[in-house]
Design an enzyme around this catalytic site. Structure first.
Site, PDB file in Angstrom:
ATOM      1  N   CYS A 171       1.079  -1.353   0.075  1.00  0.00           N
ATOM      2  CA  CYS A 171      -0.065  -0.360  -0.258  1.00  0.00           C
ATOM      3  C   CYS A 171       0.818   1.176   0.184  1.00  0.00           C
ATOM      4  O   CYS A 171       1.392   1.590  -0.319  1.00  0.00           O
ATOM      5  CB  CYS A 171      -1.048   0.049   0.762  1.00  0.00           C
ATOM      6  SG  CYS A 171       0.286  -0.200   2.639  1.00  0.00           S
ATOM      7  N   ARG A 172       0.641   2.768   0.771  1.00  0.00           N
ATOM      8  CA  ARG A 172       1.270   3.194   0.647  1.00  0.00           C
ATOM      9  C   ARG A 172       2.853   3.374   1.280  1.00  0.00           C
ATOM     10  O   ARG A 172       3.977   3.797   0.814  1.00  0.00           O
ATOM     11  CB  ARG A 172       0.130   4.722   1.377  1.00  0.00           C
ATOM     12  CG  ARG A 172      -0.846   4.415   0.596  1.00  0.00           C
ATOM     13  CD  ARG A 172      -2.218   5.890   1.443  1.00  0.00           C
ATOM     14  NE  ARG A 172      -2.867   5.990   1.130  1.00  0.00           N
ATOM     15  CZ  ARG A 172      -3.679   5.355   1.497  1.00  0.00           C
ATOM     16  NH1 ARG A 172      -3.601   4.176   2.957  1.00  0.00           N
ATOM     17  NH2 ARG A 172      -5.474   5.453   1.215  1.00  0.00           N
TER      18      ARG A 172
END
Length: 214
Positions: A171-172
């Site tokens: 993800c981020r």
């Protein structure tokens, strides 16, 4: 919602976008200690001169830093406003997310794959890369060959993933819990999955290959 509220939220989103960069936050943390020239910030952060200058210009346009000339040098300092408090709040939230991440990892025994190993496995085409961020973030930039299935859609779209391949979910960044939750969900369905420990932001900051929107 009133136009004034929309305008305020739009401005906040713009500031958040500027701060959504680990190198820019690193620069701000250094500049919070005093005035620095570009070459000093390069030595402190390890960024290149070109990247440092580019990030500083973005921070300056947003008002996060100010500049003044001292002979042939340009010195950068923090802009006006509660910037130190904002940095402290971001750090506090990152610590909270790290605690949440550690708790999830302990509970589900979620292993991480390093960026170096993932890059090697991608070159071998021996792993499936899964991006669990929202579609708009994926469209803005992602790892080469990654499949985008946002975490909230994962349960109903499991059939899109190969059953026998190892999966690396990301993800981020290192404090984003979505990849941890995704790996736990995948393993519950008998899939072999690990999470990318660093996430997209650090992967990009390290200069590793990414696919960006045209």
């Amino acid at each position: 919602m009133k136009n004034a509220d929309i305008e305020l939220l739009t401005g906040s989103a713009g500031f958040a976008h500027i701060l959504g960069s680990a190198p820019r936050l690193h620069l701000l943390e250094q500049i919070a200690q005093g005035e620095f020239a570009v070459e000093q910030l390069v030595a402190l952060t390890g960024l290149s001169v070109a990247n440092t200058s580019q990030h500083l210009q973005q921070l300056r346009r947003a008002g996060f830093v100010q500049a003044r000339r001292d002979g042939k040098r340009v010195l950068y300092r923090l802009g006006s406003g509660p910037i130190v408090q904002l940095l402290a709040a971001l750090e506090l939230y990152a610590q909270h997310q790290r605690s949440e991440l550690q708790a999830l990892s302990r509970g589900d025994h979620v292993e991480a794959i390093t960026g170096e190993e993932l890059q090697a496995r991608m070159q071998e085409a021996s792993i499936t890369v899964l991006d669990v961020r929202p579609a708009q973030e994926f469209a803005a930039g992602h790892l080469p060959g990654a499949i985008n299935i946002p975490f909230e859609d994962l349960q109903r779209r499991l059939g899109e993933l190969p059953a026998n391949a190892e999966i690396a979910a990301y993800c981020r960044g290192p404090y984003c819990v979505l990849s941890v939750q995704a790996v736990a969900a995948l393993r519950q369905h008998g899939l072999h999955a690990r999470r990318l420990g660093s996430g997209y932001d650090d992967w990009q900051a390290a200069g590793l290959p990414v696919v960006k929107a045209a």
